[in-house]
Design a protein around this motif. Structure first.
Motif, PDB file in Angstrom:
ATOM      1  N   GLY B 106       0.846  -1.183   0.000  1.00 33.37           N
ATOM      2  CA  GLY B 106       0.000   0.000   0.000  1.00 33.37           C
ATOM      3  C   GLY B 106       0.883   1.236   0.000  1.00 33.37           C
ATOM      4  N   PHE B 107       0.242   2.365  -0.161  1.00 38.84           N
ATOM      5  CA  PHE B 107       0.988   3.627  -0.221  1.00 38.84           C
ATOM      6  C   PHE B 107       1.124   4.252   1.165  1.00 38.84           C
ATOM      7  CE2 PHE B 107       1.351   8.229  -1.011  1.00 38.84           C
ATOM      8  CZ  PHE B 107       2.348   8.253  -1.974  1.00 38.84           C
ATOM      9  N   TYR B 108       0.243   3.912   2.072  1.00 47.07           N
ATOM     10  CA  TYR B 108       0.148   4.611   3.354  1.00 47.07           C
ATOM     11  C   TYR B 108       0.736   3.764   4.490  1.00 47.07           C
ATOM     12  CZ  TYR B 108      -2.966   7.188   0.346  1.00 47.07           C
ATOM     13  OH  TYR B 108      -3.469   7.901  -0.691  1.00 47.07           O
ATOM     14  N   GLY B 109      -0.075   2.859   5.034  1.00 44.99           N
ATOM     15  CA  GLY B 109       0.345   2.123   6.211  1.00 44.99           C
ATOM     16  C   GLY B 109       1.665   1.406   6.037  1.00 44.99           C
ATOM     17  N   ARG B 113       3.719   6.001   6.121  1.00 43.80           N
ATOM     18  CA  ARG B 113       3.104   7.327   6.141  1.00 43.80           C
ATOM     19  C   ARG B 113       2.125   7.388   7.310  1.00 43.80           C
ATOM     20  NH1 ARG B 113       4.204   6.511   0.583  1.00 43.80           N
ATOM     21  NH2 ARG B 113       5.394   8.279  -0.214  1.00 43.80           N
ATOM     22  N   GLY B 116      -3.841  11.089  10.038  1.00 38.16           N
ATOM     23  CA  GLY B 116      -5.182  10.684   9.646  1.00 38.16           C
ATOM     24  C   GLY B 116      -5.827   9.798  10.695  1.00 38.16           C
ATOM     25  N   PHE B 118      -6.733   6.639  10.746  1.00 35.35           N
ATOM     26  CA  PHE B 118      -6.571   5.183  10.737  1.00 35.35           C
ATOM     27  C   PHE B 118      -5.481   4.725  11.714  1.00 35.35           C
ATOM     28  CE2 PHE B 118      -8.311   6.439   6.670  1.00 35.35           C
ATOM     29  CZ  PHE B 118      -9.432   5.630   6.604  1.00 35.35           C
ATOM     30  N   ASP B 119      -5.775   3.615  12.360  1.00 36.19           N
ATOM     31  CA  ASP B 119      -4.819   3.019  13.290  1.00 36.19           C
ATOM     32  C   ASP B 119      -3.824   2.199  12.483  1.00 36.19           C
ATOM     33  OD1 ASP B 119      -3.457   1.762  15.323  1.00 36.19           O
ATOM     34  OD2 ASP B 119      -5.042   0.278  15.674  1.00 36.19           O
ATOM     35  N   ASP B 120      -2.718   2.808  12.124  1.00 41.21           N
ATOM     36  CA  ASP B 120      -1.742   2.126  11.275  1.00 41.21           C
ATOM     37  C   ASP B 120      -0.563   1.552  12.058  1.00 41.21           C
ATOM     38  OD1 ASP B 120      -3.072   2.457   8.807  1.00 41.21           O
ATOM     39  OD2 ASP B 120      -2.377   4.523   8.678  1.00 41.21           O
ATOM     40  N   ARG B 169      12.575   9.791   1.623  1.00 39.84           N
ATOM     41  CA  ARG B 169      11.776   9.574   2.817  1.00 39.84           C
ATOM     42  C   ARG B 169      12.494  10.007   4.090  1.00 39.84           C
ATOM     43  NH1 ARG B 169       7.418   6.422   2.593  1.00 39.84           N
ATOM     44  NH2 ARG B 169       6.980   7.593   4.478  1.00 39.84           N
ATOM     45  N   ASN B 172      12.278  14.039   4.215  1.00 40.14           N
ATOM     46  CA  ASN B 172      10.957  14.633   3.980  1.00 40.14           C
ATOM     47  C   ASN B 172      10.958  15.647   2.862  1.00 40.14           C
ATOM     48  OD1 ASN B 172       9.433  13.103   5.645  1.00 40.14           O
ATOM     49  ND2 ASN B 172       9.583  14.497   7.382  1.00 40.14           N
ATOM     50  N   GLU B 273       5.605   5.993  -6.308  1.00 37.83           N
ATOM     51  CA  GLU B 273       5.222   7.226  -5.639  1.00 37.83           C
ATOM     52  C   GLU B 273       4.177   7.915  -6.504  1.00 37.83           C
ATOM     53  OE1 GLU B 273       6.182   8.684  -2.812  1.00 37.83           O
ATOM     54  OE2 GLU B 273       7.467   7.017  -2.218  1.00 37.83           O
TER      55      GLU B 273
END
Lengths: 280, 280
Positions: B106-109, B113, B116, B118-120, B169, B172, B273
């Motif tokens: 995935g791109f997030y969890g 990243r 937000g 969501f509990d990542d 990464r 940043n 990305e």
């Protein structure tokens, strides 16, 4: 298509929505056993499991399961109940089937499709799935990620899902005929919207998005938070044409914008089973 | 985008190709530590690992790792060597960096990243990855699936991969500036094609595709093998416009077609990305 893209849809919609968000997935699926049959609307009333290929089973050859099955995640009960009733209203009781959905991480190996040069070791996959979870009715590629993210959202996201049964995996029937599929897409779309407009969302959910009153300023992206502008770059990337390079990036946030609607509903539509090139 | 779509690309290309197939992935990635920096071409010289979110860590709360890391899968050494040399020829030695790639589901969890609703539980993900695999240099969403499928192909598929470093990464830094990215896309494309045309493929690989001389008759699809035509349906789905319904489906196979080229090379390009809406 696939779980990574469901992840994108849910997270980016959630970042743009102030308050609780209801999401209904409408897609297509294969059905795994009678009486489910092609053409029905399949409601994930029992939620979903996830079946993924474990590449280490091939790399390490240590006897681990090739396609481990996750625990089940339930759907939102109220939204699912509304969705079920809306489906029955659209296609009649005989047109709706219910059960547990399985979301596969691919179209081939982890859905039990065989043949070709790849070592998939999946000849018994579907029968193994049905033995492990007798309530399984459908197989597709996105639903589980919606339900899992909803479960991880602290109440921000409420999810339900249903699919048009496009293929009968047990009879090797190819695909639902195109005219029926087209009709089901319209009926299913109406059912999804009917459920979404009827769902009651929490009135006090406006702080669920991390940063009240908005997760992100208008014009930003959910994943930008941790980044700074690159030295020579621009973020707007030619939006509006020309002059993008060297902008200072200030245009990315639109401070002072009107608060978006406190409640939002989204229907995510996408493929599960695939159709040929040139499909309408 | 994502591993499910790399799976589609590799399998459907493999089904259309008679004989051995070389595939180079060119995408974009984040780089995880200096001296890798935005703008470089990152060759997966050590191959790739896979980092995936285990939903059962949330569902069952049994203390299992949230983002388990797979074992590494190597790339094709000859194709990688050709690719590395072609990259150096395009952008010079300082423009190329090498190492192990990580493909996230995935791109997030699973890319660390944060933010937000969501509990990542991913605050330490990237540092954990670097601690576990010190040779890690890049993070994206497709490479591992190519290398894993190549490893499962019995010699049918040879894979190598590289990426344009779009984000750092560790610093940043947002994104590579658009003009440099555009230039790297052209340079990287030339490097991929240069490696592909130079690769020597097995001359006796024409039987590697399951069903010699072709895996599928022209006009068919890799996943149709197990299906029969549905009673009232059609497969051609309006190809050519009109008259599709009720066809007998005989047009799906084109018997007697000319054999396709005995060797084929494919370059799969795609995002890793992401860039903003309106990106060129």
């Amino acid at each position: 298509m696939g779980m990574a893209n469901m992840d994108f849809v849910v997270r980016e919609c959630a970042a743009a929505v102030d308050g609780q968000m209801a999401v209904v997935r409408l897609g297509t699926c294969g059905v795994l056993r009678p009486p489910a049959e092609a053409g029905q609307l399949v409601v994930a009333s029992e939620g979903g499991v996830c079946v993924r290929r474990d590449p280490d089973a091939w790399t390490l050859s240590d006897g681990r399961p090739r396609y481990p099955l996750s625990a089940a995640v339930p759907p939102d009960p109220q939204l699912t109940s509304l969705l079920d009733a809306a489906c029955v209203a659209e296609v009649g009781p005989a047109g709706v089937v219910r059960g547990l959905n399985a979301t596969a991480d691919g179209f081939y190996g982890s859905q039990g499709r065989t043949g070709g040069p790849f070592d998939d070791a999946n000849d018994d996959l579907i029968s193994d799935l049905l033995a492990a979870r007798p309530e399984l009715v459908s197989l597709e590629m996105e639903t589980f990620m919606l339900l899992h993210l909803a479960a991880c959202s602290g109440g921000k996201v409420r999810g339900a899902a249903f699919c048009i049964a496009l293929a009968e995996r047990y009879s090797n029937r190819l695909f639902l005929d195109a005219p029926t599929l087209r009709r089901r897409e319209l009926e299913g779309g109406r059912a999804a919207l009917s459920a979404l407009v009827s769902a009651r969302l929490d009135a006090d959910a406006s702080t669920l998005n991390g940063n009240s009153p908005h997760a992100r300023p208008a014009g930003g992206y959910v994943w930008e938070e941790g980044y700074e502008e690159s030295a020579g770059g621009d973020l707007d990337l030619d939006l509006g044409g020309g002059g993008g390079d060297g902008e200072d990036g200030a245009g990315r946030a639109a401070p002072g914008g009107e608060p978006r609607a406190a409640r939002a509903r989204a229907a995510a539509a996408g493929g599960g089973e695939r159709r040929g090139a040139g499909a309408p």
